[in-house]
Design an enzyme around this catalytic site. Sequence first.
Site, PDB file in Angstrom:
ATOM      1  N   TYR A 224       7.163 -10.128   6.731  1.00  0.00           N
ATOM      2  CA  TYR A 224       7.026  -8.227   7.115  1.00  0.00           C
ATOM      3  C   TYR A 224       7.465  -8.030   8.472  1.00  0.00           C
ATOM      4  CZ  TYR A 224       3.689  -7.028   3.216  1.00  0.00           C
ATOM      5  OH  TYR A 224       3.765  -7.105   1.905  1.00  0.00           O
TER       6      TYR A 224
ATOM      7  N   ASP B  36       0.954  -1.174   0.183  1.00  0.00           N
ATOM      8  CA  ASP B  36      -0.072   0.134   0.328  1.00  0.00           C
ATOM      9  C   ASP B  36       0.251   1.211   0.078  1.00  0.00           C
ATOM     10  OD1 ASP B  36      -2.199  -1.519   0.056  1.00  0.00           O
ATOM     11  OD2 ASP B  36      -2.308  -1.360   2.329  1.00  0.00           O
TER      12      ASP B  36
END
Length: 283
Positions: A124, A51
Site C-alpha cells: 500500500y 474499506d
Amino acid sequence: MRLRLDLAYDGTDFSGWARQPGLRTVQGCLEDGLGRILRTPVELTVAGRTDAGVHARGQVAHVDVESLSGVLGNRESEEASVDERLAALLRRLAGVLDPDVRVQRVSVAPEGFDARFSALYRRYVYRVSDEPGGVDPLRRRDVLWHNRPLSVEALNAGAALLLGEHDFAAFCKKREGATTIRELQRLSWVRDPGSGVLEATVMADAFCHSMVRALVGCLLAVGEGRMPAEWAGQVLARAVRDPGVKVAAAHGLCLEEVGYPADARELAERARMTRRVRTLAGD
C-alpha cells in the site's frame, strides 16, 4: 476455469470492497457486470478487502466459471480461442462497468492460484500533504491534508520500530477468532521532490482491519513532533488500542500491488501456509 482479474478503482464513491445489501461496493459492481456478460451468477475472491474510500491500483481477484461461452455475443463460434474470449470479456467489462472501476487484465489463473491465500505480500501507499495552503485540488481524492509540518526523518525513525513480525493488536480492529499477528516487511516515508507529497510505503504478508491507516495515524503524531519516535514502539508493545492513535482518513490510502510466487508450482503451497493459524515465536 479459474480466471485472474487485475483491477483498479477510485474508492471515493464505494462503500468498500465487500458486497453489502443496498450499498454500492466494488465487489457488487464487478459481480453484477460479470454476471450480465457470462449470463450466470459469479462470486469473486479478492486479495485484500479495502474499506470504504480506499483506492486500488493493483488489486487482484479470482472467479471460477464453467465456461466462456457467450462472451463473443453475435460473433460466437466454437472455434474461438480462449485468448479471443478473454479479450472480448475485457472489452465488454469496459463497456458495462462504471468509470471508477476498471478491470485491466483477465487471464486464466495457473493451477493452485488463490487471489487471497497465494499472495506473498500486499503493498500500500499512503499519501499526505503538509503544504500550508492545502492539497492540490486535483489530488484531493487521494491525498490527505495534514495541517502541521511533518519531518521525514521523524516519520522514518518511528516507522523503524514497527518493522518485523509482531502482534499488531494496537493497530487493528479486533475480529472474533482472527489473529492480529502480522509480518510488517516495509514501512518507509519519502517526500516526492516535485509535488512535495509525503508517501508512506507499507508492505506486509497480510493486514488486519484498519491496520495501515492506524500505523499512519500513529506516525503522523511522531512526524509533527507531538510524540517521540519511541512512542510508536511503546504503542506496539502494549498491544492495546491507544487513544493517542488516530486512524488516518481512508482517501489517502491506495493498494498498489499484490505479489505472488514467481513459480506457479509454489502457489498452492503458499495458500496452504497462509491458512495456518499464526503465533509468535515462543508462544
